[in-house]
Motif scaffolding. Structure first.
Motif, short mmCIF file in Angstrom:
data_model
loop_
_atom_site.label_atom_id
_atom_site.label_comp_id
_atom_site.label_asym_id
_atom_site.label_seq_id
_atom_site.Cartn_x
_atom_site.Cartn_y
_atom_site.Cartn_z
N GLU A 187 14.98 6.83 -1.66
CA GLU A 187 15.16 6.46 -0.25
C GLU A 187 13.74 6.38 0.32
N VAL A 188 13.30 5.16 0.70
CA VAL A 188 11.89 4.92 0.99
C VAL A 188 11.72 4.31 2.38
N ASN A 189 10.76 4.82 3.14
CA ASN A 189 10.43 4.27 4.46
C ASN A 189 9.36 3.21 4.30
N VAL A 190 9.56 2.08 4.97
CA VAL A 190 8.63 0.95 4.82
C VAL A 190 8.11 0.53 6.18
N SER A 191 6.78 0.44 6.30
CA SER A 191 6.16 -0.05 7.54
C SER A 191 5.72 -1.49 7.33
N GLU A 205 0.87 -1.19 0.00
CA GLU A 205 0.00 0.00 0.00
C GLU A 205 0.90 1.24 0.00
N ILE A 206 0.76 2.08 -1.02
CA ILE A 206 1.55 3.30 -1.09
C ILE A 206 0.97 4.31 -0.11
N THR A 207 1.80 4.86 0.76
CA THR A 207 1.29 5.81 1.77
C THR A 207 1.77 7.24 1.53
N SER A 208 2.79 7.44 0.71
CA SER A 208 3.22 8.79 0.29
C SER A 208 4.23 8.61 -0.85
N GLU A 209 4.81 9.74 -1.33
CA GLU A 209 5.75 9.55 -2.46
C GLU A 209 7.08 8.94 -2.00
N ASN A 210 7.24 8.78 -0.69
CA ASN A 210 8.48 8.11 -0.23
C ASN A 210 8.21 7.14 0.90
N SER A 211 6.98 6.55 0.94
CA SER A 211 6.71 5.56 2.00
C SER A 211 5.65 4.58 1.56
N LEU A 212 5.74 3.37 2.12
CA LEU A 212 4.72 2.35 1.81
C LEU A 212 4.56 1.39 2.99
N LYS A 213 3.44 0.68 2.97
CA LYS A 213 3.16 -0.38 3.95
C LYS A 213 3.21 -1.71 3.21
#
Ligand SMILES: N[C@H](CCC[C@H](N)C(=O)O)C(=O)O
Length: 261
Positions: A218-222, A174-182
């Motif tokens: 550079e991507v943050n992943v939950s 699930e994309i949560t922003s232009e630099n983060s996803l779940k």
């Protein structure tokens, strides 16, 4: 034979670690499966042997909880680096060998940063992408990861065409922003959802960039078990390199396992 083990976890993806520099550990499928069993054994998503290597600091041998040796484990790779440090084998930098080749790693305030294998190709299909980040990964984008029946839907894809018995890991993203996803992952060889899958998290980030769903490298992943970060570069031939998987890797407890030779 009594064998000391050390339990480690990286964002909830957990492993039984064994210092097997004597190369005496019985690599027996049924016994490894029993060690990983969450009721009759220690309980883990996988078992990892640390062995000596001629050209690098050590070698990693990975087994899924089904007892079978498998391909690269990203979180397991980060945990074995922490384990090697705890054994006083390395300081805060290392190079080690795994089934998919050589890996650099750094221990710092972010936890463990692991350099992943290059990804020369990403296959783009109508409803999913497929790529190999040291292990094979099927990536599907969804509106809400919490709405996915990961175990049943993941199993269907893992055993279905074109994967069949060899299988693939299956990731719902699930994309949560232009630099983060779940992300939630059904893991081949565990045959269930795991709380994090390092090669899967890496694959999800690269697939999201390839599909134009994120715009940064550079991507943050939950993940269900914790937060990780992936950094990468896209090269001129359309592949991906200089890929780093960053996150926690912690010791949990130790003990002894009884094994038949
Ligand atoms: N189950 C995977 C290997 C472990 C992957 C996962 N634990 C990771 O952190 O990358 C497979 O057989 O392809």
């Amino acid at each position: 034979m009594k064998i000391p083990f050390f339990k480690y976890q990286g964002a909830g993806n957990d492993f039984v670690m064994v210092d097997d520099r004597t190369e005496t550990f019985p690599q027996d499928e049924k016994q490894i499966e029993m060690i990983c069993d969450r009721h009759f054994g220690v309980g883990a998503d996988g078992l990892i042997l640390l062995q000596n290597d001629d050209i690098s600091d050590f070698k990693m041998v990975y087994f899924n909880s089904d007892g079978r040796q498998s391909t690269m484990c990203g979180n397991g790779g980060r945990c074995i680096v922490r384990f090697a440090h705890d054994l006083d084998l390395i300081q805060d930098k290392t190079v080690f060998q795994a089934i998919d080749g050589e890996h650099e790693a750094i221990l710092n305030e972010n936890g463990v940063e692991l350099k992943m294998s290059n990804v020369p190709e990403v296959q783009n299909f109508e409803n999913h992408l497929f790529l190999n980040t040291g292990s094979p990964h099927h990536i599907e984008f969804v509106q809400k990861v919490e709405d996915v029946d990961v175990k049943n839907h993941g199993k269907q894809i893992r055993y279905g065409a074109p994967y069949f018995e060899d299988g693939s890991n299956v990731n719902f993203v699930e994309i949560t922003s232009e630099n983060s996803l779940k992300i939630r992952t059904y893991e081949r060889g565990v045959e269930d959802e795991t709380l994090a899958c390092g090669t899967g998290i890496t694959a999800a980030v690269i697939a999201a960039f390839e599909a134009g769903k994120i715009s940064t490298s550079e991507v943050n992943v939950s993940a269900m078990g914790g937060e990780l970060k992936v950094k990468f570069e896209k090269n001129l031939s359309g592949g991906y390199e200089n890929i780093w998987l960053i996150g926690p890797a912690e010791y949990v407890f130790g003990g002894e396992i009884e094994m038949k030779i």
